[in-house]
Motif scaffolding. Sequence first.
Motif, PDB file in Angstrom:
ATOM      1  N   CYS A  36       0.827  -1.202   0.000  1.00  0.00           N
ATOM      2  CA  CYS A  36       0.000   0.000   0.000  1.00  0.00           C
ATOM      3  C   CYS A  36       0.867   1.260   0.000  1.00  0.00           C
ATOM      4  N   LEU A  37       1.933   1.260   0.801  1.00  0.00           N
ATOM      5  CA  LEU A  37       2.812   2.422   0.840  1.00  0.00           C
ATOM      6  C   LEU A  37       3.528   2.609  -0.496  1.00  0.00           C
ATOM      7  N   SER A  38       3.957   1.505  -1.113  1.00  0.00           N
ATOM      8  CA  SER A  38       4.614   1.593  -2.418  1.00  0.00           C
ATOM      9  C   SER A  38       3.673   2.222  -3.450  1.00  0.00           C
ATOM     10  N   TYR A  39       2.401   1.860  -3.392  1.00  0.00           N
ATOM     11  CA  TYR A  39       1.393   2.427  -4.304  1.00  0.00           C
ATOM     12  C   TYR A  39       1.308   3.945  -4.131  1.00  0.00           C
ATOM     13  N   LEU A  40       1.241   4.383  -2.875  1.00  0.00           N
ATOM     14  CA  LEU A  40       1.115   5.826  -2.593  1.00  0.00           C
ATOM     15  C   LEU A  40       2.388   6.592  -2.955  1.00  0.00           C
ATOM     16  N   LEU A  41       3.556   5.937  -2.779  1.00  0.00           N
ATOM     17  CA  LEU A  41       4.827   6.609  -3.110  1.00  0.00           C
ATOM     18  C   LEU A  41       5.118   6.575  -4.608  1.00  0.00           C
ATOM     19  N   SER A  42       4.320   5.819  -5.360  1.00  0.00           N
ATOM     20  CA  SER A  42       4.535   5.725  -6.814  1.00  0.00           C
ATOM     21  C   SER A  42       3.747   6.776  -7.582  1.00  0.00           C
ATOM     22  N   GLY A  43       3.231   7.768  -6.861  1.00  0.00           N
ATOM     23  CA  GLY A  43       2.545   8.877  -7.510  1.00  0.00           C
ATOM     24  C   GLY A  43       1.048   8.700  -7.643  1.00  0.00           C
ATOM     25  N   TYR A  44       0.483   7.711  -6.944  1.00  0.00           N
ATOM     26  CA  TYR A  44      -0.976   7.531  -6.954  1.00  0.00           C
ATOM     27  C   TYR A  44      -1.569   8.384  -5.827  1.00  0.00           C
ATOM     28  N   SER A  89      -6.387   3.946  15.912  1.00  0.00           N
ATOM     29  CA  SER A  89      -5.643   4.916  15.109  1.00  0.00           C
ATOM     30  C   SER A  89      -6.599   5.822  14.343  1.00  0.00           C
ATOM     31  N   PRO A  90      -6.555   7.143  14.581  1.00  0.00           N
ATOM     32  CA  PRO A  90      -7.468   8.046  13.869  1.00  0.00           C
ATOM     33  C   PRO A  90      -7.285   8.012  12.351  1.00  0.00           C
ATOM     34  N   VAL A  91      -6.027   7.925  11.884  1.00  0.00           N
ATOM     35  CA  VAL A  91      -5.770   7.930  10.431  1.00  0.00           C
ATOM     36  C   VAL A  91      -6.226   6.608   9.808  1.00  0.00           C
ATOM     37  N   ALA A  92      -6.088   5.507  10.546  1.00  0.00           N
ATOM     38  CA  ALA A  92      -6.583   4.210  10.059  1.00  0.00           C
ATOM     39  C   ALA A  92      -8.097   4.269   9.859  1.00  0.00           C
ATOM     40  N   LEU A  93      -8.800   4.862  10.819  1.00  0.00           N
ATOM     41  CA  LEU A  93     -10.260   5.010  10.708  1.00  0.00           C
ATOM     42  C   LEU A  93     -10.626   5.911   9.537  1.00  0.00           C
ATOM     43  N   LEU A  94      -9.855   6.977   9.340  1.00  0.00           N
ATOM     44  CA  LEU A  94     -10.136   7.916   8.253  1.00  0.00           C
ATOM     45  C   LEU A  94     -10.022   7.235   6.885  1.00  0.00           C
ATOM     46  N   PHE A  95      -8.884   6.601   6.624  1.00  0.00           N
ATOM     47  CA  PHE A  95      -8.663   6.006   5.296  1.00  0.00           C
ATOM     48  C   PHE A  95      -9.639   4.854   5.050  1.00  0.00           C
ATOM     49  N   ASP A  96      -9.946   4.115   6.130  1.00  0.00           N
ATOM     50  CA  ASP A  96     -10.899   3.003   5.997  1.00  0.00           C
ATOM     51  C   ASP A  96     -12.290   3.518   5.637  1.00  0.00           C
ATOM     52  N   GLY A 481      -4.206   3.031   6.603  1.00  0.00           N
ATOM     53  CA  GLY A 481      -4.178   4.400   7.116  1.00  0.00           C
ATOM     54  C   GLY A 481      -2.775   4.800   7.534  1.00  0.00           C
ATOM     55  N   GLY A 482      -2.026   3.848   8.093  1.00  0.00           N
ATOM     56  CA  GLY A 482      -0.632   4.118   8.445  1.00  0.00           C
ATOM     57  C   GLY A 482       0.189   4.452   7.207  1.00  0.00           C
ATOM     58  N   ALA A 483      -0.055   3.712   6.115  1.00  0.00           N
ATOM     59  CA  ALA A 483       0.649   3.979   4.853  1.00  0.00           C
ATOM     60  C   ALA A 483       0.317   5.387   4.345  1.00  0.00           C
ATOM     61  N   LEU A 484      -0.946   5.789   4.490  1.00  0.00           N
ATOM     62  CA  LEU A 484      -1.369   7.143   4.096  1.00  0.00           C
ATOM     63  C   LEU A 484      -0.606   8.190   4.921  1.00  0.00           C
ATOM     64  N   ALA A 485      -0.504   7.963   6.218  1.00  0.00           N
ATOM     65  CA  ALA A 485       0.193   8.900   7.105  1.00  0.00           C
ATOM     66  C   ALA A 485       1.673   9.007   6.743  1.00  0.00           C
ATOM     67  N   VAL A 486       2.319   7.861   6.486  1.00  0.00           N
ATOM     68  CA  VAL A 486       3.744   7.860   6.131  1.00  0.00           C
ATOM     69  C   VAL A 486       3.957   8.581   4.803  1.00  0.00           C
ATOM     70  N   ALA A 487       3.132   8.251   3.799  1.00  0.00           N
ATOM     71  CA  ALA A 487       3.275   8.887   2.482  1.00  0.00           C
ATOM     72  C   ALA A 487       3.089  10.397   2.588  1.00  0.00           C
ATOM     73  N   SER A 488       2.102  10.827   3.359  1.00  0.00           N
ATOM     74  CA  SER A 488       1.849  12.258   3.556  1.00  0.00           C
ATOM     75  C   SER A 488       3.063  12.936   4.187  1.00  0.00           C
ATOM     76  N   SER A 489       3.647  12.293   5.197  1.00  0.00           N
ATOM     77  CA  SER A 489       4.824  12.831   5.885  1.00  0.00           C
ATOM     78  C   SER A 489       6.022  12.915   4.945  1.00  0.00           C
ATOM     79  N   LEU A 490       6.251  11.846   4.163  1.00  0.00           N
ATOM     80  CA  LEU A 490       7.409  11.819   3.266  1.00  0.00           C
ATOM     81  C   LEU A 490       7.276  12.841   2.142  1.00  0.00           C
ATOM     82  N   LEU A 491       6.067  13.042   1.633  1.00  0.00           N
ATOM     83  CA  LEU A 491       5.851  14.050   0.595  1.00  0.00           C
ATOM     84  C   LEU A 491       6.137  15.462   1.131  1.00  0.00           C
TER      85      LEU A 491
END
Length: 499
Positions: A36-44, A89-96, A481-491
């Motif tokens: 999931c994180l790879s997908y988000l870091l690949s520009g999706y 996890s609030p971000v896990a609930l959000l993305f779900d 949701g964790g992957a979303l949080a990490v991708a957001s932070s790295l961007l």
Amino acid sequence: MLPDGKMHALLTRPHNKSGFKPLPVVIIGNGPSGICLSYLLSGYIPYFKRDSLHPHPILQRKLEEAPDVSILDQDLEYLSEGLEGRSHSPVALLFDTLQRPDTDFGGTAESVLTWWHDTNRAIPHLVLGRNAPGGAWHSIEGSMVTLSRGEWMGLPDLPFKDWLKQKRRGLRNNRATAEDIAQYYQHYVVRKGLQKNFRCGTVVTSVRKVSAESISSHVQKDLQEDCDLLWNFNEKSTEVFQVDGFFKTVKGDKEPFSVYAENVVLATGTYDSPTWLGVKGENLSYVHHQLSALEEAVKNNSIGIMSDPVLIVGAGLTAADAILFAHHCNIPVIHVFRRRVTDPGLIFNQLPKMMYPEYHKVHQMMKEQSAACAGPYECYVSLPEHHVLSFGKDKKCIFQDKNGYQKVYKISMALVLTGSNPNLSFLPNNGIDLVMDSGQPVSPKRNPIDVDPFTYECTQEKGLYALGPLAGDNFVRFVQGGALAVASSLLKKANKNPP
């Protein structure tokens, strides 16, 4: 994902590191979190779908405030405030809830997200994993049915049920087999074009911080082909992570590698290291800690209907799977567990009977077939509120009940199925310094890695992130949701602002 010969070439081709820049991100673990994180870091990039209506009115209003700003670029803390559900996890609930808006109420509302592919916002990265993409799902017996509903096993923008329809298959009780899940994750990586980021058959042995200057003074063997090294991530970085390990070749050889990264994401899950009881004789050859040992013994005819009972220790779902398997093969079972059968913390007391009929049956057996009173189930004895004292060389096992009384049983083999812990031996001090309570071992439920809830960056080590069970998220639907949080932070770190 790469042919052995090509992988070998990647590992042995030296790089002169004058002007060398480390990779922005290395992800350790290629299960659902890593994919999931790879997908988000690949520009999706996910956006709120115009004209969508989310059943949560406050969230709907927030989403309508900035429809042209991607979810990755919004304030995740603000969006997730006030959401409730089955995760802490609030971000896990959000993305779900963005992907499956009313799933907890049995609804089938479509995702309110739309996905855009913007290669300018991709962050070069590598995903290192021991197995094919899907991680531990490839180690689980293929016919096992998942606890979670099938649609909860899916990853972004490729619903699991749609993939299953292509195979002309349906879901049994809305649930899927482990084999289906493993195949789906492999298919997802190919379908989304992520293969170039994955290095399978790799085992990481060490992750440590080193001086950025020191890495330019020698030649490395690395895995970095196909990654854009002309990447301007953090010019001022004085320290980077050195990730060492080896690649397993088809011949069984071990080829060492080193790779350097600005950021490392731990996504290794918890399947590596089964929990031991810590009692005398537990290291004897007839005592096992994985369900596969029972399957192997049945296959080899080393146990059968006429054998002494198999001892199963534990009251979780893996123990239940072992009981069902033994019951199906008419193999006698002694089942030992510490809790009361009526304990509300017991997983069986939390599962809807209609959706999980086979686990309900095990729970019934646990209640009705104790050693104290004979019940309707042959070849099964339940010993609630008991624990193992020792395993003998003569295959005699001693148990003790809550009152201190002891019982001795002769068994054919023992399966200790009381959970598993992550193996973080590749981190300094086995990762103990990163957890909530450094006086206790890492545990997904009791003592996860301490991370910022909106970036998933380790509070004790900047640049190091943790995902999935390591951070306390134990279901596929919530690790995303964790992957979303990490991708957001790295961007944000990379200053990859939207155009």
